[in-house]
Enzyme design. Structure first.
Site, PDB file in Angstrom:
ATOM      1  N   CYS A 113      70.847  48.976  64.535  1.00  0.00           N
ATOM      2  CA  CYS A 113      72.233  49.155  64.997  1.00  0.00           C
ATOM      3  C   CYS A 113      72.335  49.755  66.400  1.00  0.00           C
ATOM      4  O   CYS A 113      73.418  49.756  66.993  1.00  0.00           O
ATOM      5  CB  CYS A 113      72.995  50.018  64.000  1.00  0.00           C
ATOM      6  N   HIS A 260      79.167  53.217  66.698  1.00  0.00           N
ATOM      7  CA  HIS A 260      78.703  52.133  65.828  1.00  0.00           C
ATOM      8  C   HIS A 260      79.586  52.112  64.579  1.00  0.00           C
ATOM      9  O   HIS A 260      79.839  53.143  63.962  1.00  0.00           O
ATOM     10  CB  HIS A 260      77.246  52.355  65.446  1.00  0.00           C
ATOM     11  N   ASN A 290      80.267  46.282  58.567  1.00  0.00           N
ATOM     12  CA  ASN A 290      79.154  46.740  59.395  1.00  0.00           C
ATOM     13  C   ASN A 290      78.326  45.520  59.790  1.00  0.00           C
ATOM     14  O   ASN A 290      77.718  44.875  58.941  1.00  0.00           O
ATOM     15  CB  ASN A 290      78.316  47.741  58.588  1.00  0.00           C
TER      16      ASN A 290
END
Ligand SMILES: CC(C)(COP(=O)(O)OP(=O)(O)OC[C@H]1O[C@@H](n2cnc3c(N)ncnc32)[C@H](O)[C@@H]1OP(=O)(O)O)[C@@H](O)C(=O)NCCC(=O)NCCS
Length: 342
Positions: A113, A260, A290
């Protein structure tokens, strides 16, 4: 002395919307659990046959066009994904061929990520050194292909969505916009808190993959959700404070914080820790879930184009450009920040 800046941004989301009620048909879960624990209401899924490089192509084209460049002006392609087209070679090669960029340097990075910020750091250094002039960074994920609706896999499966984002980094000649800092961290002691065991050379046998690996779920993500949640909140909050300190700023100086988009509950905990007003924080996790490394470039592009970063919503600050702080945390563990003036 050369400085670098973000010249263009782009993103692509596959059209198929998957709600929590659709996810309930794939595994034993409820809309209430997903919304209460993660904030996610829907996400996008790519169609069968669509790969990470396929999703990245329109995102890259949009970013290059936004930068006012032609594709043949790109001289380094950096690609980050945890869902590569094939086991090898790297996904950057497949994307390079689809973009029609023969002969240029390509680089796969595997920073989960935090891939966008690690990519920005690499691009920033190459541009400032004069090695490459225009660097294209693509982050693309087809996480729907990694969904495991079993009892052990559903804690992470409910979060996942597909998408791709891209940035072009190049020299800054306006003296006003630029990449001010990139700060990178990792701690491999946490690598097994969120990982996929197989296939892997650490399994201690001759076979690359076995039926037993598949039956035992070793081919799927396994997550210690609490460890990931707690570390994600702590490390992303630390990354915010570290970036402010290194750059001699306070939170009041930051125009937009883009974290994020791991999970809305994690974002809320970070916002409380770093005491940033919610209207300065870009959040889209409810709508897209996500998307691992694709979250940050998609969020940055949407924030820019919604006017939150570059539009007329707020007056320019600090020399004319909006000050944007990107922070990320991912499996590894890996975490990072980038402060950019857009
Ligand atoms: C995913 C998350 C919401 C799960 O919460 P958790 O409390 O850690 O979940 P656990 O795995 O410990 O399970 C707690 C209970 O919820 C249940 N549960 C887990 N996933 C579930 C799901 N999708 N639907 C329904 N129940 C679920 C478990 O079975 C368990 O039930 P039990 O107590 O009866 O055994 C939470 O861990 C989290 O948000 N972690 C961070 C995840 C993240 O952001 N990852 C990406 C980082 S980049």
């Amino acid at each position: 002395m050369i400085h670098s800046r973000i010249l263009g941004t782009g993103h692509y989301l596959p059209p198929k919307v998957v709600t929590n009620f659709d996810v309930m048909k794939m595994m034993e879960t409820t809309n209430e659990f997903i919304v209460e624990r993660t904030g996610v209401r829907c996400r996008r899924h790519a169609e069968p046959g669509v790969s990470a490089s396929d999703l990245a192509v329109p995102a890259c084209r949009a970013a290059v066009e936004d930068a006012g460049l032609r594709m043949d002006q790109i001289d380094l392609l950096i690609m980050n994904t945890i869902t590569p087209d094939h086991a090898d070679p790297g996904c950057a090669f497949f994307l390079q061929a689809k973009l029609g960029l023969p002969g240029i340097a390509v680089l796969d990075i595997r920073q989960q990520c935090a891939g966008l910020i690690y990519g920005l750091a690499v691009a920033d250094h190459f541009v400032r050194a004069g090695t490459f002039r225009h660097v294209l960074i693509a982050c693309s994920e087809v996480l729907s292909k990694r969904i495991d609706g079993s009892y052990d896999g559903r804690n992470i499966a409910i979060l996942l969505g597909d998408g791709a984002g891209a940035l072009v980094v190049g020299p800054s000649d306006d003296g006003r916009t630029g990449i001010l800092s990139t700060i990178l961290h990792a701690d491999g002691a946490g690598a097994k808190a969120l990982y996929t065991a197989a296939p892997g050379s650490a399994l201690g046998r001759m076979e690359h993959i076995t039926k037993e690996d598949i039956d035992a779920g070793r081919v799927h993500f396994r997550m210690d959700g609490k460890a990931v949640f707690d570390n994600g909140v702590a490390r992303m909050s630390e990354a915010v404070f570290e970036s402010l300190k290194v750059n001699g700023l306070t939170m009041a100086d930051i125009d937009v914080l883009i974290p994020h988009q791991a999970n809305l509950r994690m974002l809320e905990a970070i916002v409380a820790r770093v005491a940033v007003p919610m209207e300065k924080v870009f959040v889209n996790v409810q709508e897209y879930g996500n998307m691992a490394s694709a979250c940050l470039p998609i969020a940055l592009d949407q924030a820019r184009k919604s006017g939150m970063v570059c539009g007329p919503v707020r007056p320019p600050v600090l020399g004319g450009g909006r000050l944007v702080l990107l922070v990320a945390f991912g499996s590894g563990f890996v975490w990072a920040s980038a402060l950019v003036r857009m």
